[in-house]
Design an enzyme around this catalytic site. Structure first.
Site, PDB file in Angstrom:
ATOM      1  N   SER A 107      26.092  34.073  50.300  1.00 42.02           N
ATOM      2  CA  SER A 107      25.776  32.647  50.245  1.00 42.02           C
ATOM      3  C   SER A 107      26.684  31.924  49.270  1.00 42.02           C
ATOM      4  O   SER A 107      27.131  32.493  48.281  1.00 42.02           O
ATOM      5  CB  SER A 107      24.321  32.435  49.832  1.00 42.02           C
ATOM      6  OG  SER A 107      24.057  31.056  49.756  1.00 42.02           O
TER       7      SER A 107
ATOM      8  N   LYS B 207      18.685  36.647  53.197  1.00 44.05           N
ATOM      9  CA  LYS B 207      19.662  35.564  53.336  1.00 44.05           C
ATOM     10  C   LYS B 207      19.135  34.497  54.307  1.00 44.05           C
ATOM     11  O   LYS B 207      19.255  33.295  54.068  1.00 44.05           O
ATOM     12  CB  LYS B 207      21.003  36.120  53.832  1.00 44.05           C
ATOM     13  CG  LYS B 207      22.019  35.064  54.261  1.00 44.05           C
ATOM     14  CD  LYS B 207      22.398  34.145  53.131  1.00 44.05           C
ATOM     15  CE  LYS B 207      23.510  33.156  53.313  1.00 44.05           C
ATOM     16  NZ  LYS B 207      23.760  32.441  54.500  1.00 44.05           N
TER      17      LYS B 207
ATOM     18  N   HIS C 209      16.564  32.521  52.561  1.00 45.37           N
ATOM     19  CA  HIS C 209      17.258  31.608  51.642  1.00 45.37           C
ATOM     20  C   HIS C 209      17.671  30.342  52.387  1.00 45.37           C
ATOM     21  O   HIS C 209      17.459  29.219  51.920  1.00 45.37           O
ATOM     22  CB  HIS C 209      18.482  32.318  51.044  1.00 45.37           C
ATOM     23  CG  HIS C 209      19.523  31.392  50.486  1.00 45.37           C
ATOM     24  ND1 HIS C 209      20.412  30.700  51.297  1.00 45.37           N
ATOM     25  CD2 HIS C 209      19.791  31.000  49.225  1.00 45.37           C
ATOM     26  CE1 HIS C 209      21.181  29.939  50.547  1.00 45.37           C
ATOM     27  NE2 HIS C 209      20.826  30.105  49.281  1.00 45.37           N
ATOM     28  N   ASN C 210      18.239  30.529  53.572  1.00 39.65           N
ATOM     29  CA  ASN C 210      18.678  29.365  54.342  1.00 39.65           C
ATOM     30  C   ASN C 210      17.496  28.506  54.791  1.00 39.65           C
ATOM     31  O   ASN C 210      17.584  27.283  54.816  1.00 39.65           O
ATOM     32  CB  ASN C 210      19.484  29.807  55.571  1.00 39.65           C
ATOM     33  CG  ASN C 210      20.871  30.284  55.190  1.00 39.65           C
ATOM     34  OD1 ASN C 210      21.103  30.682  54.055  1.00 39.65           O
ATOM     35  ND2 ASN C 210      21.790  30.268  56.130  1.00 39.65           N
TER      36      ASN C 210
ATOM     37  N   GLU D 129      16.532  26.523  51.991  1.00 38.73           N
ATOM     38  CA  GLU D 129      17.577  25.490  51.824  1.00 38.73           C
ATOM     39  C   GLU D 129      17.287  24.294  52.747  1.00 38.73           C
ATOM     40  O   GLU D 129      17.414  23.143  52.328  1.00 38.73           O
ATOM     41  CB  GLU D 129      18.918  26.149  52.167  1.00 38.73           C
ATOM     42  CG  GLU D 129      20.129  25.270  52.098  1.00 38.73           C
ATOM     43  CD  GLU D 129      21.373  26.032  52.599  1.00 38.73           C
ATOM     44  OE1 GLU D 129      21.589  27.194  52.187  1.00 38.73           O
ATOM     45  OE2 GLU D 129      22.109  25.469  53.415  1.00 38.73           O
TER      46      GLU D 129
HETATM   47  P1  NBP Z   1      33.949  32.701  61.856  1.00 34.90           P
HETATM   48  O1  NBP Z   1      32.526  32.872  62.058  1.00 34.90           O
HETATM   49  O2  NBP Z   1      34.618  31.516  62.408  1.00 34.90           O
HETATM   50  O3  NBP Z   1      34.628  34.069  62.302  1.00 34.90           O
HETATM   51  C1  NBP Z   1      35.705  34.184  63.079  1.00 34.90           C
HETATM   52  C2  NBP Z   1      36.715  35.205  62.559  1.00 34.90           C
HETATM   53  O4  NBP Z   1      36.384  36.510  63.038  1.00 34.90           O
HETATM   54  C3  NBP Z   1      38.063  34.846  63.126  1.00 34.90           C
HETATM   55  O5  NBP Z   1      39.029  35.035  62.144  1.00 34.90           O
HETATM   56  C4  NBP Z   1      38.181  35.842  64.293  1.00 34.90           C
HETATM   57  O6  NBP Z   1      39.486  36.140  64.673  1.00 34.90           O
HETATM   58  C5  NBP Z   1      37.520  37.062  63.683  1.00 34.90           C
HETATM   59  N1  NBP Z   1      37.169  38.098  64.671  1.00 34.90           N
HETATM   60  C6  NBP Z   1      37.470  39.406  64.616  1.00 34.90           C
HETATM   61 BR1  NBP Z   1      38.418  40.165  63.281  1.00 34.90          BR
HETATM   62  N2  NBP Z   1      37.013  40.082  65.648  1.00 34.90           N
HETATM   63  C7  NBP Z   1      36.378  39.201  66.407  1.00 34.90           C
HETATM   64  C8  NBP Z   1      35.689  39.326  67.626  1.00 34.90           C
HETATM   65  N3  NBP Z   1      35.554  40.493  68.233  1.00 34.90           N
HETATM   66  N4  NBP Z   1      35.158  38.228  68.141  1.00 34.90           N
HETATM   67  C9  NBP Z   1      35.267  37.036  67.517  1.00 34.90           C
HETATM   68  N5  NBP Z   1      35.921  36.866  66.349  1.00 34.90           N
HETATM   69  C10 NBP Z   1      36.475  37.935  65.796  1.00 34.90           C
HETATM   70  O7  NBP Z   1      34.345  32.811  60.325  1.00 34.90           O
HETATM   71  P2  NBP Z   1      33.653  32.258  59.007  1.00 34.90           P
HETATM   72  O8  NBP Z   1      33.299  30.825  59.084  1.00 34.90           O
HETATM   73  O9  NBP Z   1      34.562  32.723  57.939  1.00 34.90           O
HETATM   74  O10 NBP Z   1      32.272  33.060  58.922  1.00 34.90           O
HETATM   75  C11 NBP Z   1      32.205  34.457  58.914  1.00 34.90           C
HETATM   76  C12 NBP Z   1      30.756  34.887  58.872  1.00 34.90           C
HETATM   77  O11 NBP Z   1      30.215  34.471  57.616  1.00 34.90           O
HETATM   78  C13 NBP Z   1      29.876  34.265  59.943  1.00 34.90           C
HETATM   79  O12 NBP Z   1      28.914  35.183  60.365  1.00 34.90           O
HETATM   80  C14 NBP Z   1      29.219  33.115  59.230  1.00 34.90           C
HETATM   81  O13 NBP Z   1      27.982  32.759  59.801  1.00 34.90           O
HETATM   82  C15 NBP Z   1      29.043  33.713  57.837  1.00 34.90           C
HETATM   83  N6  NBP Z   1      28.914  32.758  56.742  1.00 34.90           N
HETATM   84  C16 NBP Z   1      29.629  31.618  56.761  1.00 34.90           C
HETATM   85  C17 NBP Z   1      29.510  30.721  55.703  1.00 34.90           C
HETATM   86  C18 NBP Z   1      30.326  29.460  55.688  1.00 34.90           C
HETATM   87  O14 NBP Z   1      30.090  28.633  54.793  1.00 34.90           O
HETATM   88  N7  NBP Z   1      31.275  29.288  56.601  1.00 34.90           N
HETATM   89  C19 NBP Z   1      28.683  31.015  54.636  1.00 34.90           C
HETATM   90  C20 NBP Z   1      27.991  32.206  54.631  1.00 34.90           C
HETATM   91  C21 NBP Z   1      28.114  33.081  55.697  1.00 34.90           C
HETATM   92  P3  NBP Z   1      40.394  35.165  65.597  1.00 34.90           P
HETATM   93  O15 NBP Z   1      41.305  34.480  64.640  1.00 34.90           O
HETATM   94  O16 NBP Z   1      41.080  36.077  66.507  1.00 34.90           O
HETATM   95  O17 NBP Z   1      39.493  34.218  66.332  1.00 34.90           O
END
Ligand code: NBP
Length: 486
Positions: A130, A185, A188-189, A192
């Site tokens: 988080s 987690k 937590h959300n 939130e």
């Molecule tokens: P995304 O959720 O947008 O994740 C996409 C990434 O995963 C891309 O870089 C993609 O590659 C890669 N990927 C791989 Br490696 N294998 C994949 C597959 N088989 N299918 C799809 N994508 C694949 O990224 P994020 O926003 O960094 O979030 C990551 C996780 O963290 C999520 O579960 C999210 O819910 C969680 N989270 C996010 C936040 C936030 O504030 N954003 C906070 C807390 C938790 P590509 O470049 O080839 O598409």
């Protein structure tokens, strides 16, 4: 540069990149991989350049580049991407290696994955992360759960990269078995969602009843942030209220469409509360409030046809503002009490043996709901680890005794002026229902028995004995051994 990496991050979108940089900054060598290789190269040659970051162009290369046992953290979208990546990794891993899912996975998926991977000798961890992008880079709150044997291998990295509470304690501890980390987690959300809804309601009440200017409101929230409401969300609210659009000179908040989005973890929390039979009504209301806000076209049409009262301004703005502050504090206690009730029910249902005080501490830094208030929750559970409801703790029952009048006053004023305050209203109903010696549920039981012979228990008989009345008048009261208590 080390030859082998200490840990790998797979998935280099916003969270993965920042977590990898955080790990590297704490002295760990980090192997990185992304499905689209161009992103890996861009990262290694950009933000990761000159740092202990080892780019891998394939899953095989990623696994070869790691110290044993291998530690691989997945930062991808929840659902099938996690299963796909696990499937690809399995061909290259050995028993004892560790896969960590740091995405927002549903806890039941994590339960399934932990059990499936355990059979293959792979230690699986589902961890809540988080704090968004900033947290990932500078210190997130981390909530790991799953195969406990992995903890000794990931503890040092996790504690090093996590946020620290104001007293220096890492906001990261082992939560419990299988899906418990992701459940915590998710919860937590959910909390939130309710925190944000209640702050929005407080702002609406102040704005409409007191007619304060944005600057006055910002100063007020700043002031609130020095007291018992001190929290990240109150802090950013005062900053948001002050922000002006450089192009138009208008307050940015006034330009934002009043239709709230959601990604689903609040909905999951409400669904889990329903599944577990726990009354997390305020959290659910916060989710529904977002749904209702999104029905903007319908609201605009309804505004033309459905009448309501006009707002009567507060006689004394300062006094009303203090009531709103106290109402927010009381409602917040009720919402957190609901959240911890859900945790307790899940812990019992899934045999997780959760430590609620430690969970409160994990949320003390790094995450969105970080707040001074969590220290009081930690202390309440330290005093009684099996506390059935946070409201029963003397500190919180005293606080509610002092603030409940304000919550009533504010909810009543909102109702009389036609201002919707669903989270405040729901928190008050939860408070009053929870302290009621007798609820009208006996009438519900009577109706259920009348139309469906669902039976009822009696106040003059031991619990567990069930009775049926022939309500149509043709029979008499009779006991049944079958419990139709649905
Ligand atoms: P995304 O959720 O947008 O994740 C996409 C990434 O995963 C891309 O870089 C993609 O590659 C890669 N990927 C791989 Br490696 N294998 C994949 C597959 N088989 N299918 C799809 N994508 C694949 O990224 P994020 O926003 O960094 O979030 C990551 C996780 O963290 C999520 O579960 C999210 O819910 C969680 N989270 C996010 C936040 C936030 O504030 N954003 C906070 C807390 C938790 P590509 O470049 O080839 O598409």
């Amino acid at each position: 540069m080390k030859n082998k990496a200490d840990i790998a991050v797979a998935g280099l979108a916003v969270m993965g990149e920042n977590l990898a940089l955080n790990m590297e900054s704490k002295g760990f060598a980090v192997a990185v991989y992304n499905r689209t290789g161009a992103r890996t190269e861009a990262f290694a040659g950009g933000r990761g350049k000159g740092r202990n970051i080892l780019p891998a162009s394939s899953i095989g290369e990623l696994c070869d580049s790691l110290e044993r046992p291998r530690r691989i953290m997945l930062m991808v979208k929840a659902g099938s991407p996690v299963d796909e990546l696990i499937g690809q990794l399995l061909a290259h891993l050995e028993p004892g290696d560790i896969i960590i899912d740091g995405g927002n996975s549903f806890f039941k998926d994590t339960m399934r994955r932990t059990a499936e991977l355990q059979k293959k000798g792979i230690l699986f961890v589902g961890t809540g992360v988080s704090g968004g992008e900033e947290g990932a880079l500078h210190g997130p709150s981390l909530m790991p759960g799953g195969d406990i044997r992995a903890w000794e291998h990931i503890r040092d990295i996790f504690r090093a990269i996590s946020a620290k509470a104001p007293d220096g304690t890492p906001c990261c501890d082992w939560v419990g078995p299988d899906g418990s980390g992701h459940f915590v987690k998710m919860l937590h959300n959910g909390i939130e969602y309710s925190d944000m809804q209640m702050i929005a309601e407080a702002w609406e009440l102040l704005r409409r009843f007191c007619r304060f200017t944005p600057e006055t409101l910002a100063a007020l929230f700043e002031d609130w942030n020095r007291g018992e409401l001190e929290s990240y969300l109150i802090e950013i609210t005062s900053e948001i209220l002050r922000r002006k659009d450089p192009e138009t000179g208008a307050y940015v908040l006034d330009l934002i469409l009043d239709s709230a989005g959601q990604k689903g973890t609040g909905k999951w929390t409400a669904e889990c509360a329903l599944d577990l039979g726990t009354p997390a009504a305020t959290i659910a209301e916060a989710v529904f409030a977002r749904c209702l806000s999104a029905l903007r076209e319908e609201r605009l049409a309804a505004a033309e046809i459905l009448p309501g009262p006009s707002v009567s301004e507060a006689q004394d703005g300062k006094e009303f503002a203090e009531s709103v502050r106290q109402a927010l504090y009381a409602a917040k206690i009720c919402a957190y009490a609901q959240g911890f009730q859900v945790l307790r029910a899940a812990s019992l249902e899934y045999n997780w043996n959760l430590n609620y005080g430690d969970i409160a501490l994990m949320w003390r830094g790094g995450c969105i709901i970080r707040a001074k208030f969590l220290d009081d929750i930690k202390r309440a559970f330290a005093a009684d680890g099996d506390l059935a409801n946070l409201m029963f703790d003397p500190f919180f029952s005293d606080a509610l005794a002092k603030a409940q009048d304000s919550l009533r006053k504010v909810v009543a004023a909102a109702a009389m002026s036609g201002i919707a305050v669903p989270a405040f209203s729901s928190a008050l109903a939860y408070y009053d229902a929870s302290r009621s010696k007798r609820l009208p549920a006996n009438l519900i039981q009577a109706m259920r028995d009348c139309f469906g012979a669902h039976t009822y228990e009696r106040i003059d008989r031991p619990r567990g004995e069930f009775f049926h009345t022939d309500w149509t008048g043709s029979g008499s009261v009779s006991a049944t051994s079958t419990n139709y208590n649905r």
